[in-house]
Write a protein that holds these residues in place. Structure first.
Motif, PDB file in Angstrom:
ATOM      1  N   VAL A   1       0.855  -1.186   0.000  1.00 36.93           N
ATOM      2  CA  VAL A   1       0.000   0.000   0.000  1.00 36.93           C
ATOM      3  C   VAL A   1       0.892   1.237   0.000  1.00 36.93           C
ATOM      4  O   VAL A   1       1.825   1.317   0.802  1.00 36.93           O
ATOM      5  N   ILE A   2       0.625   2.173  -0.915  1.00 35.23           N
ATOM      6  CA  ILE A   2       1.334   3.464  -0.920  1.00 35.23           C
ATOM      7  C   ILE A   2       0.255   4.522  -0.754  1.00 35.23           C
ATOM      8  O   ILE A   2      -0.681   4.579  -1.552  1.00 35.23           O
ATOM      9  N   CYS A   3       0.355   5.332   0.310  1.00 34.06           N
ATOM     10  CA  CYS A   3      -0.801   6.177   0.665  1.00 34.06           C
ATOM     11  C   CYS A   3      -0.417   7.623   0.932  1.00 34.06           C
ATOM     12  O   CYS A   3       0.760   7.961   1.113  1.00 34.06           O
ATOM     13  N   ASP A   4      -1.454   8.471   1.019  1.00 30.72           N
ATOM     14  CA  ASP A   4      -1.259   9.890   1.304  1.00 30.72           C
ATOM     15  C   ASP A   4      -1.257  10.135   2.812  1.00 30.72           C
ATOM     16  O   ASP A   4      -1.428   9.211   3.611  1.00 30.72           O
ATOM     17  N   THR A   5      -1.067  11.385   3.190  1.00 33.22           N
ATOM     18  CA  THR A   5      -0.867  11.721   4.604  1.00 33.22           C
ATOM     19  C   THR A   5      -2.148  11.684   5.439  1.00 33.22           C
ATOM     20  O   THR A   5      -2.070  11.692   6.666  1.00 33.22           O
TER      21      THR A   5
ATOM     22  N   GLY B   1       4.559  11.684   1.473  1.00 28.59           N
ATOM     23  CA  GLY B   1       4.273  13.048   1.910  1.00 28.59           C
ATOM     24  C   GLY B   1       3.172  13.687   1.071  1.00 28.59           C
ATOM     25  O   GLY B   1       2.991  14.922   1.127  1.00 28.59           O
ATOM     26  N   GLU B   2       2.437  12.885   0.335  1.00 26.12           N
ATOM     27  CA  GLU B   2       1.370  13.406  -0.533  1.00 26.12           C
ATOM     28  C   GLU B   2       0.282  14.089   0.300  1.00 26.12           C
ATOM     29  O   GLU B   2      -0.352  13.444   1.138  1.00 26.12           O
ATOM     30  N   LEU B   3       0.059  15.377   0.051  1.00 22.92           N
ATOM     31  CA  LEU B   3      -0.934  16.129   0.819  1.00 22.92           C
ATOM     32  C   LEU B   3      -2.306  16.124   0.156  1.00 22.92           C
ATOM     33  O   LEU B   3      -3.315  16.458   0.796  1.00 22.92           O
ATOM     34  N   ARG B   4      -2.372  15.807  -1.140  1.00 26.53           N
ATOM     35  CA  ARG B   4      -3.665  15.823  -1.851  1.00 26.53           C
ATOM     36  C   ARG B   4      -4.475  14.573  -1.498  1.00 26.53           C
ATOM     37  O   ARG B   4      -3.917  13.514  -1.208  1.00 26.53           O
ATOM     38  N   PHE B   5      -5.810  14.702  -1.545  1.00 30.28           N
ATOM     39  CA  PHE B   5      -6.689  13.576  -1.211  1.00 30.28           C
ATOM     40  C   PHE B   5      -6.572  12.465  -2.260  1.00 30.28           C
ATOM     41  O   PHE B   5      -6.196  12.701  -3.399  1.00 30.28           O
ATOM     42  N   TYR B   6      -6.928  11.275  -1.854  1.00 28.67           N
ATOM     43  CA  TYR B   6      -7.029  10.109  -2.756  1.00 28.67           C
ATOM     44  C   TYR B   6      -5.701   9.734  -3.416  1.00 28.67           C
ATOM     45  O   TYR B   6      -5.654   9.229  -4.522  1.00 28.67           O
ATOM     46  N   GLY B   7      -4.632   9.939  -2.674  1.00 28.77           N
ATOM     47  CA  GLY B   7      -3.324   9.516  -3.175  1.00 28.77           C
ATOM     48  C   GLY B   7      -2.956   8.143  -2.618  1.00 28.77           C
ATOM     49  O   GLY B   7      -1.835   7.974  -2.135  1.00 28.77           O
ATOM     50  N   CYS B   8      -3.885   7.184  -2.700  1.00 23.31           N
ATOM     51  CA  CYS B   8      -3.720   5.873  -2.060  1.00 23.31           C
ATOM     52  C   CYS B   8      -3.813   4.761  -3.102  1.00 23.31           C
ATOM     53  O   CYS B   8      -4.805   4.698  -3.850  1.00 23.31           O
ATOM     54  N   PHE B   9      -2.835   3.852  -3.089  1.00 23.74           N
ATOM     55  CA  PHE B   9      -2.710   2.840  -4.127  1.00 23.74           C
ATOM     56  C   PHE B   9      -2.262   1.505  -3.514  1.00 23.74           C
ATOM     57  O   PHE B   9      -1.667   1.479  -2.439  1.00 23.74           O
ATOM     58  N   ILE B  10      -2.553   0.415  -4.228  1.00 29.41           N
ATOM     59  CA  ILE B  10      -2.057  -0.912  -3.837  1.00 29.41           C
ATOM     60  C   ILE B  10      -1.325  -1.497  -5.041  1.00 29.41           C
ATOM     61  O   ILE B  10      -1.881  -1.554  -6.141  1.00 29.41           O
ATOM     62  N   LEU B  11      -0.068  -1.949  -4.814  1.00 29.13           N
ATOM     63  CA  LEU B  11       0.752  -2.544  -5.877  1.00 29.13           C
ATOM     64  C   LEU B  11       1.002  -4.002  -5.553  1.00 29.13           C
ATOM     65  O   LEU B  11       1.467  -4.320  -4.454  1.00 29.13           O
ATOM     66  N   LYS B  12       0.760  -4.891  -6.510  1.00 23.81           N
ATOM     67  CA  LYS B  12       0.969  -6.326  -6.277  1.00 23.81           C
ATOM     68  C   LYS B  12       2.305  -6.738  -6.891  1.00 23.81           C
ATOM     69  O   LYS B  12       2.577  -6.478  -8.057  1.00 23.81           O
ATOM     70  N   LYS B  13       3.121  -7.412  -6.083  1.00 21.82           N
ATOM     71  CA  LYS B  13       4.463  -7.764  -6.548  1.00 21.82           C
ATOM     72  C   LYS B  13       4.454  -8.948  -7.504  1.00 21.82           C
ATOM     73  O   LYS B  13       3.727  -9.922  -7.288  1.00 21.82           O
ATOM     74  N   GLY B  14       5.278  -8.868  -8.522  1.00 19.99           N
ATOM     75  CA  GLY B  14       5.415  -9.941  -9.492  1.00 19.99           C
ATOM     76  C   GLY B  14       6.711 -10.716  -9.291  1.00 19.99           C
ATOM     77  O   GLY B  14       7.266 -10.742  -8.187  1.00 19.99           O
ATOM     78  N   VAL B  15       7.172 -11.336 -10.349  1.00 20.52           N
ATOM     79  CA  VAL B  15       8.346 -12.211 -10.253  1.00 20.52           C
ATOM     80  C   VAL B  15       9.477 -11.689 -11.134  1.00 20.52           C
ATOM     81  O   VAL B  15       9.269 -10.906 -12.056  1.00 20.52           O
ATOM     82  N   ILE B  16      10.683 -12.145 -10.810  1.00 19.95           N
ATOM     83  CA  ILE B  16      11.862 -11.899 -11.638  1.00 19.95           C
ATOM     84  C   ILE B  16      12.207 -13.236 -12.275  1.00 19.95           C
ATOM     85  O   ILE B  16      12.471 -14.212 -11.557  1.00 19.95           O
ATOM     86  N   PRO B  17      12.209 -13.321 -13.594  1.00 20.53           N
ATOM     87  CA  PRO B  17      12.511 -14.613 -14.215  1.00 20.53           C
ATOM     88  C   PRO B  17      13.986 -14.960 -14.057  1.00 20.53           C
ATOM     89  O   PRO B  17      14.833 -14.080 -13.872  1.00 20.53           O
TER      90      PRO B  17
END
Lengths: 151, 151, 151, 151, 151, 151, 151, 151, 151, 151
Positions: free
Chosen positions: F27-31, F131-147
């Motif tokens: 999860v990468i999110c805002d303040t 440090g994102e101050l704007r609203f709705y700066g929230c994301f979810i990233l799913k990790k993949g693989v390295i071949p």
């Protein structure tokens, strides 16, 4: 080392035996039992060890201090041989003798199927691993009470 | 239980024996030794137990896996009898035999005065308490190296 | 370093292998497996590492000490290729060979669908991360018993 | 697994390499080094492992990310062969090559007597145990700085 | 509750008494003693309590299991009344009786000046706080050994 | 500071990125996001911080090392504006650009309703507060693989 | 020792009594009660001890500071004799007197069946073990409120 | 996020700034400083981070809440350039401006030699790592007092 | 809330007051005192708070339970105004009154130079931070004894 | 002490207020509330204290920094008087005034039945105990957001 206490009962084990109360269960098991994974689900949370004793010797040492529960039909249980619920192994006969000797009367050991034994063991207060190398050297002892001194 | 490993070497003890390196010391002691207060000052920080073995059996089990240090004159030491530095007790003779057998050659055990032994023990990697009931069953073993396989 | 023990079996891994008992599972996985998030739900609670070995080398090192369970049909399982349950990859063939060699007899590896594998892995005793870079290098080994010495 | 990072640099090791700053020392050692007892006195407090690599491979992997200190004469040191301070072993020559290759210039390795090496190692930030089986595969690397991007 | 053990010896106290070895000291003190600040410097690190007993009762309960050291002149010491080193208080006379009764022979208690007592107490294995309300109910007991059974 | 690593990726964050495996979520999110209460339910258990970066800068720094999952339709998700599921805010457009740039191809971000986002975030491996101050700066990233490297 | 506080109320017990609030339960039990296994499920998480007092003395000491709940019918409960719900034992009569004396009015004690008592006890704030040797010396006290001073 | 508080002052940093008292020191450093090894010797014990700010921005954010000590000649110090004690770098000039602006008056920064700075830093209350990439961006700020409101 | 106990004496503070013994020191300080860095060196290890009280109110609340030491000349000390050892501030006069009232007799407060006060404070049992906003509201109280009840 | 921050907001409380995010709840309660047993189930896990303030003063201090949630109808709730859901007590009227003053507009407080309040409180981020002695001084505040600065 303490006066009159079996030296096999190490400090942490003495602590456990004394901290247990009426109805708490103690598992005493052989060296192949999954003692660590089971013990982490018990009240004490890690296995105790009495590495250099077979199951009957360990049971006798414990019962030198530990009262068995008189409120239930069978205060001691054994793990059943898989597929042979009525077989009583040599280890189990030796433990039956140790229990009878400690109680001063025949105290028949009940039996529990292998996976039911695992479930019962996880609800115990603690797991004590012995140095028993023979299979099916696994038992559950339920603690009883010490009556007040007669007035 | 592992293939080919003495069952007296319990999981935490195996961990310790493997984690020790060149020059680290292991204390193997009898049941009267102040093992807990000393062990809390060692690297590992708490005593290990092998309750059902006398000192020589414990030393033999340890030496089945543990190389002794060849960089020093005496990789094994014993606690001296108080006031009788030259007395070698029965326990100490048994351990001398176990050491010689493990090494395949005479490996004389050095001696250390009682309070000097306590100080040396506090600097060890760990303390292993045996079930030895006889006095003066206390030893320090210095770990050696395993050479690389010949190319 | 200990006499006769594969140096890839580090101190914590030796501890784990010895602490496991009958029926406990060990996950051995490749470098892309979510080892940390899965391992935190296992009994041991954190992943173990054997960074410089591929899956077959790690399995062989573990099986030099670890008995497989003879009470179940398949004491070893592999993660299925997504959408190709019958494909057996190169890594999996190498591990099949390591298992057969350790057991001295053909011991077919069972297969588990990817998400079912994750669920099974969370119930294991521990997770061992190898340095295997190829996909689908993930296995579960169930521990068996060591019989008592013949009398 | 991360893009462009040597997979031998496991998560805890990446953490350590990044957390070290100017002048902090990293010990990289062989399998006979008393890594655990020394590491407990370092800043990190427990050893890191990269079990399947010899010393030169480990040093090269570390130096793919880790700048050496340019404020001192010798940012890398080796443990001297006991009694032969001028002997440079095969392992040490391999590591010298790995250092020179990483730095892109000859960067002579200094030497430290065995017991002085132990004392220096206890003051380090961390200890990294490799799978190096040959003797005297023990080194100390001092971290340098990354200059700001040119404006 | 255990068979034949004084119920005042609670589980943690039994643990401590058994974990102590030859030469370890136990402080038994009254309710005004700075038990917590002193105990945090002892081996055990926190005070033990036996709230409902006066000093002599506590000493008697402890000595029912705990051997006194026969290698020293005075295995028991008392805190001196400030400014009156020769005064022996009522509490101290009661404890002298309890010691003599436990040992089966006169075993004179030595005396230590108040601040020297504090310093000695900080080096002990543990501190046991009693419910003793009278002043100067503070003692140090040195643990002895249990000889092996006669062969 | 390490060679070639974005200095915004602090030591604990590098540890986390490397410890995550296939299918683990970041999860990468805002303040304004309840980062601490959510993070305590994730695998890592406490929030990570990259205080001086807006969401797109943080996402770009993470994706310099972190492979996205190619087994799922949308490896990145955003929190929906409450009541306006189709609105894409400025922050979200910037992050879409950062994702596309890192992947080298259009990689559409999926959307999740606010309270469903909270539930998904609690199941993630970790939460990274920017440090994102704007609203709705929230994301979810799913990790993949390295071949594995091509042979 | 504090001015005007019963010395049997040791520091940790004072902490607990003060930390409890309206509606929190305190278990006061005899020496055979499974105090440790029950207490680990309570809010406080470990048993408190007041070893040298019978149940009525302990209840009286606690009630010297602890207000009983006036919002419920029975702020105090006792464990029923197994199979004899109406029997009131000597211990229970003594505690009834201590409660009435503390409250200054008859405050009838309710009764709970043995296994229901165990379940209720696990939901309590803490368990206080007394030195009561007689059976059925087990009680639950519900904390009340202290009204603000009259203005 | 709190009303009127710079969002760069994260929760743990606010905690630290408030917990510091008269005479406590705060280290604010650049990215090459050995922040982790130094911070482990400070009162707080681990570094704090404000990753996305250069040194002057971080100093200004801290001084928006933090009073400087008026009892000493120089409440702020900088690390000297090695071998050039009188050189004042660009970073240091920026921080001088930030300090003067916060205090509303010229407040000259003192200088400390590099290794003396390390020793002083270890005695500080905490270490705050900024995102400053330029060398010699390391400072120590001594906390002052807030006077009581005028009556 | 407990019967007859000042509600300002919170649970942890009651614990501390009761755990202190004869000769242990309690620091009571104002809001500018470096309470956290000093308290971490005391026996208790973290500061206690009584935020909404000035120094005299806090001292009075503490002395409602806490006996002062009668074995020393001055059981209470104050921090000297820097450079004015004889100045007694308003706060200090208020505390003198609170002490005299609690003791029922004039009990002159001694004075200690600022940095000597810091050193003395680090050796105390605990630090209690009040809400006192005025300077020099810092005191050390030495605990005394409670005599046994007259027989 | 920090510039412009109410000194009643102690370091740990500042940490909590800043760590809370959008939608997290803060419980502010009176001295009879079961604060410790409830707080152990919240995110923070232990109660915070502001001992010397009544409920309205505490609410005002918190709201000097803490934004209330504008996404819900009632960002503040009170515990209902048992059996009198419409009664608004004096404490509750004072807190209504403090809320209205902080928000600059009427912001009606909602009400919750006593046991429902306990359940809601256990789901909060933290519990703050005030020195409020009057009954029903218990409230829940939901945190809102700080908008980004206008560009």
């Amino acid at each position: 080392m303490l006066k009159g206490i079996d030296p096999r009962l190490n400090p942490e084990l003495l602590h456990v035996l004394a901290a247990m109360g009426h109805g708490d269960d103690l598992v005493i098991c052989d060296t192949n039992f999954p003692a660590d994974s089971v013990a982490r689900q018990t009240v004490w949370g890690r296995p105790l060890r009495i590495d250099g004793a077979d199951s009957a010797t360990a049971v006798a040492a414990v019962l030198s201090l530990f009262p068995l529960d008189s409120f239930v039909d069978s205060p001691v249980s054994r793990m059943e041989v898989v597929g042979e619920p009525d077989t009583v192994t040599e280890v189990q006969r030796e433990v039956q003798q140790a229990v009878d000797a400690a109680e001063g009367a025949p105290t028949p050991i009940a039996s529990i199927e292998r996976f039911a034994f695992y479930e019962a063991a996880k609800k115990a207060y603690a797991v004590l691993v012995t140095g028993e190398l023979r299979f099916y050297g696994c038992f559950i002892l339920k603690k009883g009470v010490i009556p007040p001194p007669a007035s």
